[in-house]
Write an enzyme that holds these catalytic residues in place. Structure first.
Site, PDB file in Angstrom:
ATOM      1  CB  ALA A  63       3.636 -15.636  -5.192  1.00 16.22           C
ATOM      2  N   GLY A 108       3.252 -18.401  -0.091  1.00 14.29           N
ATOM      3  CA  GLY A 108       4.664 -18.770  -0.227  1.00 14.29           C
ATOM      4  C   GLY A 108       5.520 -18.241   0.914  1.00 14.29           C
ATOM      5  CD  GLU A 111       3.341 -22.823  -0.353  1.00 11.38           C
ATOM      6  OE1 GLU A 111       3.170 -21.728  -0.932  1.00 11.38           O
ATOM      7  OE2 GLU A 111       3.180 -23.923  -0.906  1.00 11.38           O
ATOM      8  CD  GLU A 131      -0.720 -20.306  -1.286  1.00 10.90           C
ATOM      9  OE1 GLU A 131      -1.454 -20.490  -0.290  1.00 10.90           O
ATOM     10  OE2 GLU A 131       0.525 -20.371  -1.242  1.00 10.90           O
TER      11      GLU A 131
HETATM   12  C1  LIG Z   1       3.009 -20.703  -4.443  1.00 10.09           C
HETATM   13  C2  LIG Z   1       2.751 -19.464  -3.723  1.00 10.09           C
HETATM   14  C3  LIG Z   1       1.648 -18.670  -4.011  1.00 10.09           C
HETATM   15  C4  LIG Z   1       1.397 -17.460  -3.226  1.00 10.09           C
HETATM   16  O1  LIG Z   1       2.136 -17.116  -2.321  1.00 10.09           O
HETATM   17  S1  LIG Z   1       0.028 -16.545  -3.657  1.00 10.09           S
HETATM   18  C5  LIG Z   1       0.040 -15.197  -2.532  1.00 10.09           C
HETATM   19  C6  LIG Z   1      -0.494 -15.589  -1.196  1.00 10.09           C
HETATM   20  N1  LIG Z   1      -0.517 -14.423  -0.316  1.00 10.09           N
HETATM   21  C7  LIG Z   1      -1.595 -13.663  -0.135  1.00 10.09           C
HETATM   22  O2  LIG Z   1      -2.640 -13.906  -0.689  1.00 10.09           O
HETATM   23  C8  LIG Z   1      -1.441 -12.511   0.823  1.00 10.09           C
HETATM   24  C9  LIG Z   1      -1.895 -11.232   0.180  1.00 10.09           C
HETATM   25  N2  LIG Z   1      -1.801 -10.133   1.130  1.00 10.09           N
HETATM   26  C10 LIG Z   1      -2.750  -9.899   2.042  1.00 10.09           C
HETATM   27  O3  LIG Z   1      -3.737 -10.599   2.158  1.00 10.09           O
HETATM   28  C11 LIG Z   1      -2.578  -8.681   2.894  1.00 10.09           C
HETATM   29  O4  LIG Z   1      -1.553  -7.897   2.382  1.00 10.09           O
HETATM   30  C12 LIG Z   1      -2.256  -8.978   4.383  1.00 10.09           C
HETATM   31  C13 LIG Z   1      -3.460  -9.646   5.047  1.00 10.09           C
HETATM   32  C14 LIG Z   1      -1.033  -9.876   4.516  1.00 10.09           C
HETATM   33  C15 LIG Z   1      -1.973  -7.640   5.099  1.00 10.09           C
HETATM   34  O5  LIG Z   1      -3.077  -6.775   4.885  1.00 10.09           O
HETATM   35  P1  LIG Z   1      -2.923  -5.184   5.160  1.00 10.09           P
HETATM   36  O6  LIG Z   1      -2.442  -4.954   6.537  1.00 10.09           O
HETATM   37  O7  LIG Z   1      -4.224  -4.557   4.774  1.00 10.09           O
HETATM   38  O8  LIG Z   1      -1.749  -4.716   4.188  1.00 10.09           O
HETATM   39  P2  LIG Z   1      -1.853  -4.440   2.625  1.00 10.09           P
HETATM   40  O9  LIG Z   1      -2.226  -3.013   2.416  1.00 10.09           O
HETATM   41  O10 LIG Z   1      -2.716  -5.459   1.963  1.00 10.09           O
HETATM   42  O11 LIG Z   1      -0.347  -4.738   2.154  1.00 10.09           O
HETATM   43  C16 LIG Z   1       0.661  -3.731   2.142  1.00 10.09           C
HETATM   44  C17 LIG Z   1       1.167  -3.609   0.726  1.00 10.09           C
HETATM   45  O12 LIG Z   1       1.723  -4.880   0.351  1.00 10.09           O
HETATM   46  C18 LIG Z   1       1.103  -5.317  -0.860  1.00 10.09           C
HETATM   47  N3  LIG Z   1       1.018  -6.763  -0.844  1.00 10.09           N
HETATM   48  C19 LIG Z   1       0.719  -7.560   0.202  1.00 10.09           C
HETATM   49  N4  LIG Z   1       0.744  -8.848  -0.148  1.00 10.09           N
HETATM   50  C20 LIG Z   1       1.093  -8.858  -1.471  1.00 10.09           C
HETATM   51  C21 LIG Z   1       1.305  -9.917  -2.412  1.00 10.09           C
HETATM   52  N5  LIG Z   1       1.238 -11.226  -2.064  1.00 10.09           N
HETATM   53  N6  LIG Z   1       1.643  -9.576  -3.666  1.00 10.09           N
HETATM   54  C22 LIG Z   1       1.790  -8.284  -4.023  1.00 10.09           C
HETATM   55  N7  LIG Z   1       1.598  -7.241  -3.160  1.00 10.09           N
HETATM   56  C23 LIG Z   1       1.267  -7.543  -1.912  1.00 10.09           C
HETATM   57  C24 LIG Z   1      -0.272  -4.677  -0.838  1.00 10.09           C
HETATM   58  O13 LIG Z   1      -0.786  -4.641  -2.133  1.00 10.09           O
HETATM   59  C25 LIG Z   1       0.055  -3.321  -0.291  1.00 10.09           C
HETATM   60  O14 LIG Z   1       0.651  -2.563  -1.320  1.00 10.09           O
HETATM   61  P3  LIG Z   1       0.242  -1.020  -1.525  1.00 10.09           P
HETATM   62  O15 LIG Z   1       0.683  -0.339  -0.259  1.00 10.09           O
HETATM   63  O16 LIG Z   1       1.018  -0.590  -2.724  1.00 10.09           O
HETATM   64  O17 LIG Z   1      -1.230  -0.971  -1.697  1.00 10.09           O
END
Ligand SMILES: C/C=C/C(=O)SCCNC(=O)CCNC(=O)[C@H](O)C(C)(C)COP(=O)(O)OP(=O)(O)OC[C@H]1O[C@@H](n2cnc3c(N)ncnc32)[C@H](O)[C@@H]1OP(=O)(O)O
Length: 257
Positions: A63, A108, A111, A131
């Protein structure tokens, strides 16, 4: 920009999640996934669906967390509804769905792969249901589908402890069925989809229903249903075509009816 890009190759539809930078889910992209899967489900020429992510780094990071920053409960309910509808449509697809995991599959993003029938992952991919790390919970089938695949122990490690798994670990715990080299997931998924196209689509649909509905059914109900649906296949053209093609030593010409 289209959040889900569709390509039809033979009897296979390839859906590519395309929401930079991390192929995250929004209400709109989930609604689009549901719409596309519903259309594909109605298209009798499509026997397999392959789902992958645009780019080299992310399958999907789940998400879009920006949507949950203001604590809006109504928005949470809307997202939960869209997740449920989209991923239930995917698991109800009558053909075979294959996730070609080409990078991070988080929340997600994992998922949606769990809602597919089969998961193939590139070696460098990382999978997690993080999450709880961000104060949420997996509401898109994760608590149920992950547990069904890997058992309670690993599901609890991943969901309660926030453990990430790499592709080799995912293979060893039964979360995925195949690991391939970086950049090779889509080709491997297409090769599997070609095998699906050799199967009777009528048989595949019914077998998938039996496997999925059997989870919630006692054996005493599931086994008679298996026999009943076996006999039911004799109402399809594909049944006669399959057996006769074998006896005539030729390739079957499936009709999906
Ligand atoms: C029912 C469902 C619920 C859900 O799905 S809740 C969400 C669950 N997912 C997460 O918690 C994953 C969140 N993301 C991360 O932990 C990290 O990413 C990674 C470990 C996958 C990769 O880390 P790295 O290599 O350092 O990349 P980066 O700089 O964090 O990500 C690149 C750009 O992508 C954006 N981004 C990544 N995941 C999300 C997300 N889930 N929602 C919104 N933005 C996201 C970041 O912020 C950043 O953006 P910018 O370059 O502008 O700083």
């Amino acid at each position: 920009m289209t959040a889900i890009v569709e390509q039809i190759i033979g009897h296979t539809a390839v859906l590519t999640m395309n929401n930079p930078p991390a192929n995250t889910w929004t209400a709109d992209s989930l609604a689009l996934l549901k719409q596309k899967v519903t259309e594909l489900n109605a298209n009798k020429e499509i026997y397999a669906l392959v789902l992958t992510g645009e780019g080299e780094k992310f399958f999907s990071a789940g998400a879009d967390l920006k949507l949950f920053a203001d604590g809006d409960k109504g928005n949470a309910a809307t997202m939960a509804k869209h997740f449920g509808e989209a991923f239930e449509a995917l698991s109800g697809f009558r053909g075979v769905s294959i996730a070609a995991i080409n990078g991070y599959a988080m929340g997600g993003g994992l998922e949606v792969a769990l809602a597919c029938d089969i998961r193939i992952s590139e070696a460098q991919a990382v999978m997690a249901l993080p999450e709880a790390t961000v104060g949420l919970l997996p509401c898109a089938g994760g608590t149920q589908n992950l547990t069904a695949l890997v058992g309670e122990g690993w599901a609890k490690r991943m969901i309660l402890c926030g453990e990430r798994v790499d592709a080799d670990k995912a293979l060893s715990i039964g979360l995925i069925e195949e690991v391939v080299d970086k950049g090779a997931a889509l080709d491997a998924a297409m090769a599997l989809a070609e095998k699906v196209a050799n199967q009777s689509p009528s048989s595949v649909t019914v077998c998938k229903q039996l496997i999925q509905s059997g989870r919630a059914m006692p054996r005493t109900q599931a086994l008679p249903l298996e026999r009943e649906l076996f006999v039911g296949l004799f109402d399809t053209e594909d049944q006669a075509e399959g057996v006769n093609a074998f006896l005539e030593k030729r390739k079957a010409n499936w009709k999906n009816r």
